[in-house]
Scaffold this motif. Structure first.
Motif, mmCIF file in Angstrom:
data_model
loop_
_atom_site.group_PDB
_atom_site.id
_atom_site.type_symbol
_atom_site.label_atom_id
_atom_site.label_comp_id
_atom_site.label_asym_id
_atom_site.label_seq_id
_atom_site.Cartn_x
_atom_site.Cartn_y
_atom_site.Cartn_z
ATOM 1 N N GLY A 52 -7.996 -25.881 -37.925
ATOM 2 C CA GLY A 52 -9.048 -25.598 -36.962
ATOM 3 C C GLY A 52 -8.480 -25.005 -35.689
ATOM 4 N N PHE A 53 -7.919 -25.869 -34.834
ATOM 5 C CA PHE A 53 -7.226 -25.366 -33.653
ATOM 6 C C PHE A 53 -6.134 -26.344 -33.237
ATOM 7 C CE2 PHE A 53 -10.705 -27.855 -31.767
ATOM 8 C CZ PHE A 53 -10.091 -28.525 -30.720
ATOM 9 N N THR A 54 -5.191 -25.855 -32.462
ATOM 10 C CA THR A 54 -4.025 -26.633 -32.070
ATOM 11 C C THR A 54 -4.131 -27.066 -30.608
ATOM 12 O OG1 THR A 54 -2.676 -24.830 -31.176
ATOM 13 C CG2 THR A 54 -2.695 -25.111 -33.575
ATOM 14 N N VAL A 55 -3.257 -27.988 -30.226
ATOM 15 C CA VAL A 55 -3.206 -28.400 -28.819
ATOM 16 C C VAL A 55 -2.826 -27.207 -27.941
ATOM 17 C CG1 VAL A 55 -2.726 -30.813 -29.326
ATOM 18 C CG2 VAL A 55 -0.817 -29.212 -29.115
ATOM 19 N N ASP A 56 -2.019 -26.287 -28.480
ATOM 20 C CA ASP A 56 -1.630 -25.098 -27.719
ATOM 21 C C ASP A 56 -2.812 -24.163 -27.488
ATOM 22 O OD1 ASP A 56 1.041 -25.915 -27.558
ATOM 23 O OD2 ASP A 56 1.517 -25.010 -29.494
ATOM 24 N N GLY A 74 -6.143 -35.029 -35.666
ATOM 25 C CA GLY A 74 -5.765 -34.385 -34.411
ATOM 26 C C GLY A 74 -5.653 -35.418 -33.306
ATOM 27 N N ASN A 75 -5.207 -34.985 -32.154
ATOM 28 C CA ASN A 75 -4.993 -35.877 -31.022
ATOM 29 C C ASN A 75 -6.327 -36.251 -30.377
ATOM 30 O OD1 ASN A 75 -4.180 -37.255 -28.773
ATOM 31 N ND2 ASN A 75 -2.905 -35.627 -27.931
ATOM 32 N N THR A 76 -6.837 -37.403 -30.737
ATOM 33 C CA THR A 76 -8.135 -37.854 -30.233
ATOM 34 C C THR A 76 -8.058 -38.354 -28.790
ATOM 35 O OG1 THR A 76 -7.767 -40.059 -31.155
ATOM 36 C CG2 THR A 76 -8.962 -38.478 -32.534
ATOM 37 N N ASP A 77 -6.859 -38.544 -28.272
ATOM 38 C CA ASP A 77 -6.721 -39.008 -26.888
ATOM 39 C C ASP A 77 -6.980 -37.888 -25.884
ATOM 40 O OD1 ASP A 77 -6.055 -41.579 -27.690
ATOM 41 O OD2 ASP A 77 -3.918 -41.128 -27.795
ATOM 42 N N SER A 78 -6.956 -36.653 -26.372
ATOM 43 C CA SER A 78 -7.167 -35.500 -25.495
ATOM 44 C C SER A 78 -8.658 -35.180 -25.391
ATOM 45 C CB SER A 78 -6.418 -34.284 -26.053
ATOM 46 O OG SER A 78 -6.837 -33.103 -25.415
ATOM 47 N N LYS A 79 -9.084 -34.707 -24.224
ATOM 48 C CA LYS A 79 -10.479 -34.326 -24.043
ATOM 49 C C LYS A 79 -10.830 -33.074 -24.837
ATOM 50 C CE LYS A 79 -9.493 -31.785 -19.743
ATOM 51 N NZ LYS A 79 -9.789 -31.704 -18.295
ATOM 52 N N CYS A 80 -9.817 -32.391 -25.392
ATOM 53 C CA CYS A 80 -10.077 -31.209 -26.226
ATOM 54 C C CYS A 80 -10.590 -31.587 -27.610
ATOM 55 C CB CYS A 80 -8.811 -30.358 -26.357
ATOM 56 S SG CYS A 80 -8.464 -29.345 -24.906
ATOM 57 N N LEU A 95 -16.564 -35.440 -33.808
ATOM 58 C CA LEU A 95 -15.735 -35.503 -35.013
ATOM 59 C C LEU A 95 -14.909 -36.785 -35.117
ATOM 60 C CD1 LEU A 95 -14.467 -31.809 -35.260
ATOM 61 C CD2 LEU A 95 -16.484 -32.868 -36.315
ATOM 62 N N LYS A 96 -14.972 -37.633 -34.115
ATOM 63 C CA LYS A 96 -14.157 -38.856 -34.142
ATOM 64 C C LYS A 96 -14.545 -39.796 -35.278
ATOM 65 C CE LYS A 96 -12.652 -38.923 -29.327
ATOM 66 N NZ LYS A 96 -12.618 -39.652 -28.032
ATOM 67 N N LYS A 97 -15.795 -39.715 -35.724
ATOM 68 C CA LYS A 97 -16.235 -40.591 -36.816
ATOM 69 C C LYS A 97 -15.595 -40.234 -38.149
ATOM 70 C CE LYS A 97 -20.439 -37.850 -37.544
ATOM 71 N NZ LYS A 97 -21.936 -37.907 -37.550
ATOM 72 N N VAL A 133 -7.867 -30.580 -36.153
ATOM 73 C CA VAL A 133 -8.573 -30.302 -34.902
ATOM 74 C C VAL A 133 -7.748 -30.846 -33.739
ATOM 75 C CG1 VAL A 133 -10.652 -30.782 -33.567
ATOM 76 C CG2 VAL A 133 -10.832 -30.355 -36.021
ATOM 77 N N ASN A 134 -7.416 -29.975 -32.788
ATOM 78 C CA ASN A 134 -6.542 -30.358 -31.680
ATOM 79 C C ASN A 134 -5.246 -30.964 -32.234
ATOM 80 O OD1 ASN A 134 -6.134 -30.423 -28.824
ATOM 81 N ND2 ASN A 134 -6.418 -32.638 -28.868
ATOM 82 N N TYR A 135 -4.724 -30.305 -33.260
ATOM 83 C CA TYR A 135 -3.509 -30.776 -33.941
ATOM 84 C C TYR A 135 -2.272 -30.154 -33.298
ATOM 85 C CZ TYR A 135 0.077 -31.318 -37.509
ATOM 86 O OH TYR A 135 1.244 -31.617 -38.164
ATOM 87 N N GLY A 136 -1.204 -30.934 -33.236
ATOM 88 C CA GLY A 136 0.086 -30.429 -32.770
ATOM 89 C C GLY A 136 1.201 -31.042 -33.584
ATOM 90 N N TRP A 137 2.155 -30.252 -33.986
ATOM 91 C CA TRP A 137 3.228 -30.778 -34.835
ATOM 92 C C TRP A 137 4.065 -31.812 -34.095
ATOM 93 C CZ3 TRP A 137 8.408 -30.110 -33.672
ATOM 94 C CH2 TRP A 137 8.734 -29.144 -32.719
ATOM 95 N N LYS A 138 4.296 -31.623 -32.798
ATOM 96 C CA LYS A 138 5.053 -32.615 -32.033
ATOM 97 C C LYS A 138 4.285 -33.930 -31.956
ATOM 98 C CE LYS A 138 7.658 -29.389 -29.127
ATOM 99 N NZ LYS A 138 7.924 -28.928 -27.731
#
Length: 207
Positions: free
Chosen positions: A57-61, A95-101, A106-108, A126-131
């Motif tokens: 979908g999209f990355t943190v970057d 994805g990183n659910t702690d981010s407002k992005c 979709l959290k459910k 969604v809001n995924y980052g490899w790190k």
């Protein structure tokens, strides 16, 4: 192997912004045109016998892009997940659910959920980052994406020849196929051409 097929495919649907520019639209307008291709490809994959599919979908970057673009691809991802969930799938959004992005809607789905009776394993990054993904190994001993299996094949639209941080652990032995066509121009023949290419690849896993 004539009947060789990938059990798990990764999809990098690139080229939405370039497609929009080619069609005299604003960059952010392009994301909505990637919704129909995503659903069509899922339906083809199910018919073909694919067992698991992961969409990027999209990355943190990506969240560093202009606000209008960020809002557009967030909305497109929410709609894409809702559209894909109309099929019988076992859905997981990672994805990183702690981010407002990360879209609240979709959290459910951040725990695998059987939709319409379940079926093909469907993962959506969604809001995924490899790190971010790998950081959980140090703190908890496993990947954030540990419920996603090893990927046999990654298909990227838009002509770029890079993984862009796409599930680096699961993709370690994946065959990488590039489609020059931009994602909104997806056609059914794209999928079958990629599958025919995969059949011809020699896989030894180092042996």
């Amino acid at each position: 192997m004539k009947n060789r097929k990938p059990m798990h495919i990764g999809i990098i649907p690139d080229g939405n912004r370039r497609w929009a520019e080619q069609h005299k639209l604003s960059r952010e307008a392009g994301y909505a045109y990637g919704l129909k291709p995503g659903l069509l490809l899922l339906q083809q994959a199910k018919t073909y016998g694919i067992q698991e599919i992961t969409y990027y979908g999209f990355t943190v970057d990506n969240c560093r892009r202009p606000k209008e673009q960020v809002q557009a691809f967030q909305q497109a991802c929410v709609q894409a997940v809702h559209d894909l969930a109309t099929e019988g799938v076992d859905l997981l959004v990672i994805g990183n659910t702690d981010s407002k992005c990360f879209p609240e809607e979709l959290k459910k789905y951040t725990n695998r959920t059987a939709i319409n009776g379940g079926g093909i394993r469907l993962n959506f990054l969604v809001n995924y980052g490899w790190k971010w993904d790998l950081s959980n190994i140090k703190s908890a001993g496993f990947l954030h994406s540990s419920d996603i299996s090893r990927i046999d094949m990654v298909i990227r639209w838009g002509g770029m020849r890079r993984l862009s941080g796409f599930l680096p652990v699961q993709s370690v032995y994946a065959d990488f196929y590039v489609e020059e066509k931009l994602w909104p121009d997806y056609e059914k023949s794209d999928f079958y051409r990629a599958m025919d290419w995969y059949k011809k690849q020699d896989v030894t896993y180092g042996g």
